[in-house]
Design a protein around this motif. Structure first.
Motif, PDB file in Angstrom:
ATOM      1  N   ALA A  82      -5.598   2.458   1.701  1.00 10.79           N
ATOM      2  CA  ALA A  82      -5.156   1.098   1.392  1.00 10.79           C
ATOM      3  C   ALA A  82      -3.646   1.046   1.198  1.00 10.79           C
ATOM      4  CB  ALA A  82      -5.876   0.578   0.144  1.00 10.79           C
ATOM      5  N   LEU A  83      -3.072   2.083   0.571  1.00  7.42           N
ATOM      6  CA  LEU A  83      -1.621   2.142   0.410  1.00  7.42           C
ATOM      7  C   LEU A  83      -0.930   2.193   1.761  1.00  7.42           C
ATOM      8  CD1 LEU A  83       0.944   2.513  -1.292  1.00  7.42           C
ATOM      9  CD2 LEU A  83       0.485   4.985  -1.288  1.00  7.42           C
ATOM     10  N   GLY A  84      -1.472   2.986   2.683  1.00 10.54           N
ATOM     11  CA  GLY A  84      -0.903   3.046   4.024  1.00 10.54           C
ATOM     12  C   GLY A  84      -0.954   1.705   4.731  1.00 10.54           C
ATOM     13  N   VAL A  85      -2.057   0.976   4.559  1.00  7.13           N
ATOM     14  CA  VAL A  85      -2.184  -0.351   5.172  1.00  7.13           C
ATOM     15  C   VAL A  85      -1.126  -1.301   4.629  1.00  7.13           C
ATOM     16  CG1 VAL A  85      -3.680  -2.380   5.364  1.00  7.13           C
ATOM     17  CG2 VAL A  85      -4.635  -0.093   5.677  1.00  7.13           C
ATOM     18  N   VAL A  86      -0.925  -1.283   3.305  1.00 10.32           N
ATOM     19  CA  VAL A  86       0.087  -2.150   2.683  1.00 10.32           C
ATOM     20  C   VAL A  86       1.478  -1.816   3.221  1.00 10.32           C
ATOM     21  CG1 VAL A  86       1.246  -2.732   0.519  1.00 10.32           C
ATOM     22  CG2 VAL A  86      -1.242  -2.551   0.589  1.00 10.32           C
ATOM     23  N   LEU A  87       1.810  -0.536   3.260  1.00 10.48           N
ATOM     24  CA  LEU A  87       3.135  -0.133   3.728  1.00 10.48           C
ATOM     25  C   LEU A  87       3.347  -0.498   5.188  1.00 10.48           C
ATOM     26  CD1 LEU A  87       3.472   3.407   2.066  1.00 10.48           C
ATOM     27  CD2 LEU A  87       4.472   1.244   1.312  1.00 10.48           C
ATOM     28  N   SER A 110      -9.551   9.661   0.573  1.00  8.47           N
ATOM     29  CA  SER A 110      -9.196   8.673  -0.451  1.00  8.47           C
ATOM     30  C   SER A 110      -8.994   7.300   0.184  1.00  8.47           C
ATOM     31  CB  SER A 110      -7.915   9.106  -1.178  1.00  8.47           C
ATOM     32  OG  SER A 110      -7.451   8.079  -2.034  1.00  8.47           O
ATOM     33  N   LEU A 111      -9.864   6.347  -0.165  1.00  2.50           N
ATOM     34  CA  LEU A 111      -9.688   4.981   0.306  1.00  2.50           C
ATOM     35  C   LEU A 111      -8.474   4.326  -0.335  1.00  2.50           C
ATOM     36  CD1 LEU A 111     -13.353   3.607   0.437  1.00  2.50           C
ATOM     37  CD2 LEU A 111     -11.879   4.262   2.347  1.00  2.50           C
ATOM     38  N   LEU A 112      -8.102   4.771  -1.521  1.00  2.00           N
ATOM     39  CA  LEU A 112      -6.911   4.242  -2.175  1.00  2.00           C
ATOM     40  C   LEU A 112      -5.657   4.611  -1.394  1.00  2.00           C
ATOM     41  CD1 LEU A 112      -5.697   2.736  -4.576  1.00  2.00           C
ATOM     42  CD2 LEU A 112      -5.606   4.921  -5.811  1.00  2.00           C
ATOM     43  N   ALA A 113      -5.596   5.854  -0.932  1.00  2.00           N
ATOM     44  CA  ALA A 113      -4.463   6.280  -0.109  1.00  2.00           C
ATOM     45  C   ALA A 113      -4.426   5.499   1.199  1.00  2.00           C
ATOM     46  CB  ALA A 113      -4.550   7.784   0.173  1.00  2.00           C
ATOM     47  N   PRO A 129      -0.279   8.501   4.315  1.00  2.00           N
ATOM     48  CA  PRO A 129      -1.458   8.189   3.490  1.00  2.00           C
ATOM     49  C   PRO A 129      -2.616   7.632   4.310  1.00  2.00           C
ATOM     50  CG  PRO A 129       0.278   6.574   3.121  1.00  2.00           C
ATOM     51  CD  PRO A 129       0.882   7.672   3.922  1.00  2.00           C
ATOM     52  N   THR A 130      -2.314   6.965   5.421  1.00  3.96           N
ATOM     53  CA  THR A 130      -3.377   6.411   6.260  1.00  3.96           C
ATOM     54  C   THR A 130      -4.259   7.516   6.836  1.00  3.96           C
ATOM     55  OG1 THR A 130      -1.928   4.563   6.848  1.00  3.96           O
ATOM     56  CG2 THR A 130      -3.839   4.937   8.256  1.00  3.96           C
TER      57      THR A 130
END
Length: 397
Positions: free
Chosen positions: A299-304, A294-297, A287-288
């Motif tokens: 952000a998900l990569g950053v969280v993971l 997609s900034l949402l994708a 996702p990163t």
């Protein structure tokens, strides 16, 4: 050890590690104020990191030689003095000297991790290490955002002066409430102590294994955090510094979620936690890579990624320190040298890769580091399984 004392150490860790990272949003202001060319301002980060690396070797092992509370309080006071020196510096050379001392004293973070593991009951060591290490990650992720906000309000010098005041406050609290510890009965001399730090790499197999994991995961961590500003700040996204800093909040969510990994290590699930986290770290780059779509994708990569890195980091330290209080400071110092090496390698490679091939290549680089760590874990698992089978067959004979 009471939980609020653990939280006090975690808060102090966050402030201490922030002293290493608060300069990054301030580089342009510092260069302009002191009349320094843009090409030289990288020395601000360089000398701070150099001081930190030197402290890992020369200061952290002292926790196994002298009383840790006294060592920690001394570091807090010297760090506050160095920060005041940075905030008041009017010459470039004096600024670099003060920043070097700041990095040198910032290794109090590792002293506090070893301190927490020593104070905690054996069944709670992983939990204590996880909480304190969570403070470290919070400090790293929030330092850039907080320093930018304070600098916008009162100038870059105020950031360092405010940080110095906060460290003095923490020193007063720790002096009042932190319990003391007894140094080891049989203590080596200082030179022998430093020498034993390097001998650990040769004799301690667990340190070599966990140090390799630390090097690879923090190389991946540094690949992301040292280069993410490049695609986010340029067209078509063209986000502001404040907006980019907000992604640190996404990283905080992942780091906080992973702080409980120490409890799993206490329950004998350290190896399983490591494998799952490394697999998640490798997948997080997918996702990163879609930052432009997609900034949402993203952000998900950053969280993971932050969740996975923190989970492995906490597990590494929990397993290394379990039942080895007399070596705690040296083990942490040796392990964190691997962390520093990985962080430096990741940052250098990421900037070069982005300049030549762009963001997709950066994501491939981070995924390569992550996959290498996962491959090492799988190989070590096969080795452990083979050794266990050999021991079982020997017992049957």
């Amino acid at each position: 050890m009471r939980r609020w004392i653990t939280l006090l150490l975690a808060t102090t860790c966050a402030l201490a590690v922030a002293t290493v990272y608060i300069a990054q949003p301030l580089l342009e202001s510092m260069a302009r104020d002191l009349g320094v060319a843009q090409g030289k301002v990288g020395w601000v980060v360089g000398v701070t990191q150099a001081g930190y690396a030197l402290g890992l070797v020369l200061i952290v092992p002292l926790g196994d030689l002298v009383e840790r509370k006294r060592l920690l309080l001394g570091q807090l006071l010297l760090s506050a003095l160095a920060l005041v020196g940075v905030g008041m510096a009017q010459q470039w050379a004096l600024l670099l000297v003060a920043l070097t001392l700041t990095g040198l004293m910032a290794v109090m973070v590792q002293v506090m991790v070893a301190y927490a593991a020593t104070l905690a009951a054996p069944a709670q060591q992983g939990q204590a290490v996880g909480t304190v290490t969570g403070g470290v990650v919070l400090g790293i992720l929030l330092a850039r955002l907080a320093s930018g906000v304070v600098a916008d309000l009162a100038g870059w010098r105020s950031v360092y002066l405010a940080c110095a005041g906060a460290l003095l406050l923490m020193a007063a609290l720790l002096l009042r409430y932190l319990p003391g510890t007894q140094p080891a009965a049989h203590r080596p001399g200082y030179l022998r102590l430093i020498g034993s730090l390097f001998s650990l790499y040769r004799h301690d197999r667990l340190l070599r294994q966990r140090g390799l994991f630390g090097l690879l995961i923090f190389a991946a961590f540094s690949v992301l955090w040292s280069s993410m500003v490049l695609p986010l700040s340029t067209a078509p996204l063209a986000l502001s510094h404040t907006q980019i800093g907000l992604f640190g909040l996404a990283g905080v969510a992942g780091a906080l979620a992973a702080s409980r990994a120490g409890r799993l290590a206490d329950r004998g699930l350290g190896e399983r936690t490591t494998g799952l986290a490394l697999a998640l770290l490798t997948l997080s780059w997918l996702p990163t890579a879609f930052v432009g779509q997609s900034l949402l994708a993203f952000a998900l990569g950053v969280v993971l990624l932050d969740f996975a890195v923190q989970a492995v980091h906490v597990t590494n330290q929990s397993l290394l320190l379990a039942g080895r209080a007399a070596l705690a400071s040296r083990l942490i110092g040796a392990y964190m040298c691997c962390y520093s090496l990985g962080s430096g390698v990741g940052a250098v490679l990421a900037s070069g890769v982005y300049g030549r091939w762009g963001w997709p290549a950066v994501c491939l680089l981070g995924a390569a580091f992550s996959a290498a760590a996962l491959g090492c874990w799988l190989w070590q698992g096969r080795t452990r399984a083979a050794a266990a089978a050999l021991r079982c067959s020997g017992q049957n004979l």
